[in-house]
Design a protein around this motif. Structure first.
Motif, PDB file in Angstrom:
ATOM      1  N   ALA A 167       0.722  -1.179   0.131  1.00 38.78           N
ATOM      2  CA  ALA A 167      -0.007   0.053   0.021  1.00 38.78           C
ATOM      3  C   ALA A 167       0.946   1.271   0.036  1.00 38.78           C
ATOM      4  N   HIS A 168       0.471   2.387  -0.592  1.00 31.50           N
ATOM      5  CA  HIS A 168       1.043   3.501  -0.675  1.00 31.50           C
ATOM      6  C   HIS A 168      -0.066   4.548  -0.539  1.00 31.50           C
ATOM      7  N   VAL A 220       9.633  17.875  10.201  1.00 33.73           N
ATOM      8  CA  VAL A 220      10.851  17.631   9.271  1.00 33.73           C
ATOM      9  C   VAL A 220      11.701  16.547  10.059  1.00 33.73           C
ATOM     10  N   TRP A 265      10.747  14.267  12.256  1.00 31.23           N
ATOM     11  CA  TRP A 265      10.083  13.094  12.274  1.00 31.23           C
ATOM     12  C   TRP A 265      10.346  12.511  10.735  1.00 31.23           C
ATOM     13  N   VAL A 266      10.360  13.242   9.697  1.00 29.51           N
ATOM     14  CA  VAL A 266      10.701  12.851   8.352  1.00 29.51           C
ATOM     15  C   VAL A 266      11.960  12.265   8.354  1.00 29.51           C
ATOM     16  N   LEU A 296      13.141   8.517   7.313  1.00 29.13           N
ATOM     17  CA  LEU A 296      13.703   8.091   6.083  1.00 29.13           C
ATOM     18  C   LEU A 296      15.022   7.824   6.289  1.00 29.13           C
ATOM     19  N   ARG A 309      15.719   5.651   8.692  1.00 31.30           N
ATOM     20  CA  ARG A 309      15.436   4.525   9.163  1.00 31.30           C
ATOM     21  C   ARG A 309      15.475   3.252   8.023  1.00 31.30           C
ATOM     22  N   HIS A 310      14.789   3.851   7.121  1.00 31.02           N
ATOM     23  CA  HIS A 310      14.398   2.931   5.889  1.00 31.02           C
ATOM     24  C   HIS A 310      15.654   3.078   4.628  1.00 31.02           C
ATOM     25  N   LYS A 366      14.149  -0.251  -2.239  1.00 27.06           N
ATOM     26  CA  LYS A 366      13.836   0.821  -1.133  1.00 27.06           C
ATOM     27  C   LYS A 366      14.271   1.954  -1.732  1.00 27.06           C
ATOM     28  N   ALA A 398      11.779   3.538  -3.913  1.00 28.63           N
ATOM     29  CA  ALA A 398      10.632   3.901  -3.273  1.00 28.63           C
ATOM     30  C   ALA A 398      10.698   5.411  -2.394  1.00 28.63           C
ATOM     31  N   LEU A 399      11.935   5.600  -2.106  1.00 26.79           N
ATOM     32  CA  LEU A 399      12.233   6.601  -1.184  1.00 26.79           C
ATOM     33  C   LEU A 399      12.936   7.823  -1.587  1.00 26.79           C
ATOM     34  N   ALA A 439      12.482   9.879  -4.125  1.00 29.08           N
ATOM     35  CA  ALA A 439      11.560  11.156  -4.242  1.00 29.08           C
ATOM     36  C   ALA A 439      11.270  11.979  -2.956  1.00 29.08           C
ATOM     37  N   HIS A 440      11.342  11.203  -1.826  1.00 22.42           N
ATOM     38  CA  HIS A 440      10.978  11.694  -0.437  1.00 22.42           C
ATOM     39  C   HIS A 440      12.082  12.627   0.179  1.00 22.42           C
ATOM     40  N   HIS A 442       3.162  15.542   8.693  1.00 15.23           N
ATOM     41  CA  HIS A 442       4.273  14.587   8.341  1.00 15.23           C
ATOM     42  C   HIS A 442       4.227  14.625   6.946  1.00 15.23           C
ATOM     43  N   ILE A 452       5.514  16.965   4.161  1.00 12.66           N
ATOM     44  CA  ILE A 452       6.921  17.205   3.930  1.00 12.66           C
ATOM     45  C   ILE A 452       7.266  16.248   2.775  1.00 12.66           C
ATOM     46  N   LEU A 453       6.646  15.162   2.627  1.00 13.39           N
ATOM     47  CA  LEU A 453       7.104  14.105   1.734  1.00 13.39           C
ATOM     48  C   LEU A 453       6.565  14.579   0.400  1.00 13.39           C
ATOM     49  N   ASP A 454       7.180  13.630  -0.695  1.00 11.84           N
ATOM     50  CA  ASP A 454       6.629  13.840  -2.191  1.00 11.84           C
ATOM     51  C   ASP A 454       5.270  13.418  -2.173  1.00 11.84           C
ATOM     52  N   SER A 487       3.208   8.296  -4.249  1.00 13.77           N
ATOM     53  CA  SER A 487       3.679   7.119  -3.612  1.00 13.77           C
ATOM     54  C   SER A 487       4.405   6.986  -2.441  1.00 13.77           C
ATOM     55  N   ILE A 488       3.465   7.501  -1.342  1.00 15.03           N
ATOM     56  CA  ILE A 488       4.280   7.469  -0.192  1.00 15.03           C
ATOM     57  C   ILE A 488       4.375   5.972   0.593  1.00 15.03           C
ATOM     58  N   PRO A 489       5.166   5.354   0.827  1.00 20.28           N
ATOM     59  CA  PRO A 489       4.886   3.761   0.960  1.00 20.28           C
ATOM     60  C   PRO A 489       4.466   3.736   2.735  1.00 20.28           C
ATOM     61  N   GLU A 490       3.553   2.764   2.813  1.00 23.24           N
ATOM     62  CA  GLU A 490       3.066   2.669   4.052  1.00 23.24           C
ATOM     63  C   GLU A 490       4.008   2.442   4.902  1.00 23.24           C
ATOM     64  N   PHE A 491       5.166   1.488   4.642  1.00 21.03           N
ATOM     65  CA  PHE A 491       6.256   1.257   5.570  1.00 21.03           C
ATOM     66  C   PHE A 491       6.924   2.473   6.382  1.00 21.03           C
ATOM     67  N   LEU A 492       6.811   3.559   5.410  1.00 25.43           N
ATOM     68  CA  LEU A 492       7.449   4.755   6.178  1.00 25.43           C
ATOM     69  C   LEU A 492       6.633   5.293   7.103  1.00 25.43           C
TER      70      LEU A 492
END
Lengths: 377, 168
Positions: A25-26, A50, A52-53, A57, A59-60, A77, A80-81, A83-84, B143, B146-148, B151-156
């Motif tokens: 899921a996303h 910020v 928290w993010v 990030l 962590r993963h 991974k 997936a991450l 872009a964030h 929170h 702040i992200l894109d 596609s914000i993955p659930e695990f994040l």
């Protein structure tokens, strides 16, 4: 989330073994909603979010290891991450945010930059590294991270042909790695000490590679000295039980390059062989092993040993086709096989040469189209 | 004129090749000297908007009159996102059309911040909606912002605390 402020999308994908479907899921948030929420946030709330993010990030998102190869450009991974990380960087650059976890942020930018570089996105890799460097220069970022930031930044500069600037930053990376090691001199934490030594070994290796970019005999001799220092440290780490096959493959490859340019072809051949031996011990070294095969083949060409050269180019081509698929490097190795057939002469060999040449051109075109498609994403 | 050219300059990619699509609610962009081609996407017409409202509310077994639909559509300015947010809020809060319109009009923001004037209808809706979220849900929304966007993955988001009553 109520009122469709945030949408949840579930999809099925194959698991990591490719055997069973798993539901992943996303979430998405409309850009206008995001903008409105951001505009309403107090500075305190913005700082908290910020932080928290950054924490999550970090962590993963995978961490680059001083013992390992660069990130796989298809790491799920990272894909997936990334872009964030870029979105986070945009927010931080636009707002005046007092970031508490600067060490985590700097290492995120660094690892994000390394991943983008592995994807061939040099400009983004450079931007992220520059952001990491700016954080290091403010302070509160460890020498361990700082050394890697300078090291990677120097790699990008060297890749862009800015050899002098790259060399300067590689020197800085060595200085920081030695300062870091000095900080640990009274430590009993064996893992940290090994990591610090690996950092210094990598810094020596990078300086050798940087000196190899210059044509003077003096630079090549400097390269040889740095190669020796890097090798000595890495062999010591191997004795201490660390998984440094990939790093040793790199060192022997660099030594082979230096020695062949100094005209020491026999020594270069021995180094190439050792690089291949170490490269065969770890899967992550496959691209490096292919490069070693390709360069070893060039050495054989220099010595006019056409049959040996052809076999090595074929091995490089096969390994690249397996690990890189449609890639300019795969096409290059195939092109060189065609070149060897042509040099060997005879009707049969010329036909083989033509066939391989046509295939290499097709592959090069396919690689170019893939690169264009990736850049458009 | 919405986000200005200077505001957007930061987001412009380097290089002279390629094209950039700019979307805006502000029609003045059409005559901006930096725009080579423009296309006007019209807002929803009243007929279309009422159809959207009716279909959505029927699916959720909510009944409103045609006049009420017209009023809600008018408040949305014909913008699909604002309209969708408004009717989903109405359903989620189990409000009558009259109650919703009263609250919405009372919440009409008067702030002239740049982020508000670009989408006043959405801003008004959000002012109303955000007050209804539990604190932890508000925190999570902050929170996520702040992200894109995609596609914000659930695990994040695992490990972030949210109040169950604020989840769909």
């Amino acid at each position: 989330m109520r009122y469709s402020l945030v949408q949840k999308i579930a999809s099925e994908k194959l698991d990591s073994k490719g055997t069973a479907n798993v539901t992943v899921a996303h979430y998405t948030i409309h850009s206008q909603v995001k903008r409105q929420v951001l505009g309403r946030m107090s500075p305190q709330l913005l700082n908290q979010s910020v932080s928290w993010v950054i924490q999550n990030l970090r962590r993963h998102f995978p961490r680059h290891s001083v013992y390992a190869a660069e990130f796989d450009d298809k790491d799920p991974k990272c894909q997936a991450l990334i872009a964030h990380i870029l979105a986070l960087r945009t927010i931080i650059s636009q707002q005046s945010i007092d970031v508490e976890n600067i060490e985590d942020l700097a290492s995120l930018y660094l690892d994000g930059g390394i991943f983008k570089w592995s994807q061939g996105r040099l400009e983004l890799g450079r931007e992220l590294t520059t952001s990491a460097k700016e954080l290091f220069e403010i302070g509160r970022v460890s020498l361990f991270t700082g050394s890697q930031i300078y090291s990677f930044g120097a790699s990008i500069l060297s890749d862009a042909g800015q050899f002098d600037q790259g060399l300067r930053d590689f020197v800085q990376a060595l200085v920081f790695s030695m300062k870091y090691r000095h900080e640990l001199k009274d430590s009993e934490d064996e893992d940290s000490l090994k990591r610090a030594d690996a950092l210094i070994a990598n810094a020596y290796h990078n300086l050798a590679a940087a000196h190899n970019n210059f044509d003077s005999i003096e630079s090549l001799r400097d390269a040889a000295q740095y190669n020796e220092k890097a090798l000595k440290l890495k062999l010591d780490l191997e004795k201490r039980g660390l998984p440094v096959s990939h790093l040793l493959c790199l060192s022997y490859q660099s030594m082979a390059h230096t020695e062949s340019r100094l005209g020491n072809l026999e020594t270069a051949a021995q180094c190439f062989q050792k690089a291949l031996d170490y490269g065969s011990r770890s899967k992550e070294s496959a691209p490096r092993r292919a490069l070693t095969l390709h360069n070893f083949a060039h050495l054989k060409l220099q010595e006019n040993k056409l049959r040996e050269a052809r076999e090595l180019f074929e091995d490089a081509w096969g390994l690249r086709a397996e690990t890189l698929d449609a890639h300019p490097q795969t096409a290059t190795s195939q092109h060189m096989v065609a070149h060897c057939w042509q040099k060997l002469g005879g009707e049969k060999n010329l036909l083989l040469s033509r066939s391989d040449l046509v295939k290499s051109l097709r592959l090069a075109l396919l690689a170019f189209l893939s690169a264009v498609a990736c850049a458009a994403v | 004129m919405g986000p200005t050219r200077e505001f957007l300059k930061e987001y412009w990619p380097p290089g002279n090749q390629g094209s950039i699509i700019v979307t805006s609610q502000d029609k003045k962009w059409r005559v901006s000297p930096i725009i080579h081609h423009s296309m006007e996407l019209l807002s929803l017409e009243e007929r279309e908007g009422i159809e959207v409202i009716t279909t959505y509310l029927m699916r959720h077994e909510v009944t409103i009159t045609r006049e009420e639909s017209i009023e809600i559509f008018a408040e949305s300015g014909g913008l699909p996102l604002a309209l969708h947010q408004m009717i989903s809020f109405l359903v989620a809060e189990d409000l009558s059309a009259t109650d919703f319109l009263r609250r919405f009009r009372n919440s009409r923001a008067v702030d002239n911040s740049e982020w508000l004037t670009t989408s006043p209808n959405l801003a008004t809706f959000l002012s109303l909606a955000l007050t209804k979220l539990q604190p932890k849900a508000q925190q999570l929304l902050c929170h996520i912002s702040i992200l894109d966007c995609n596609s914000i993955p659930e695990f994040l988001l695992d490990g972030s605390e949210t109040d169950d009553s604020s989840q769909e």
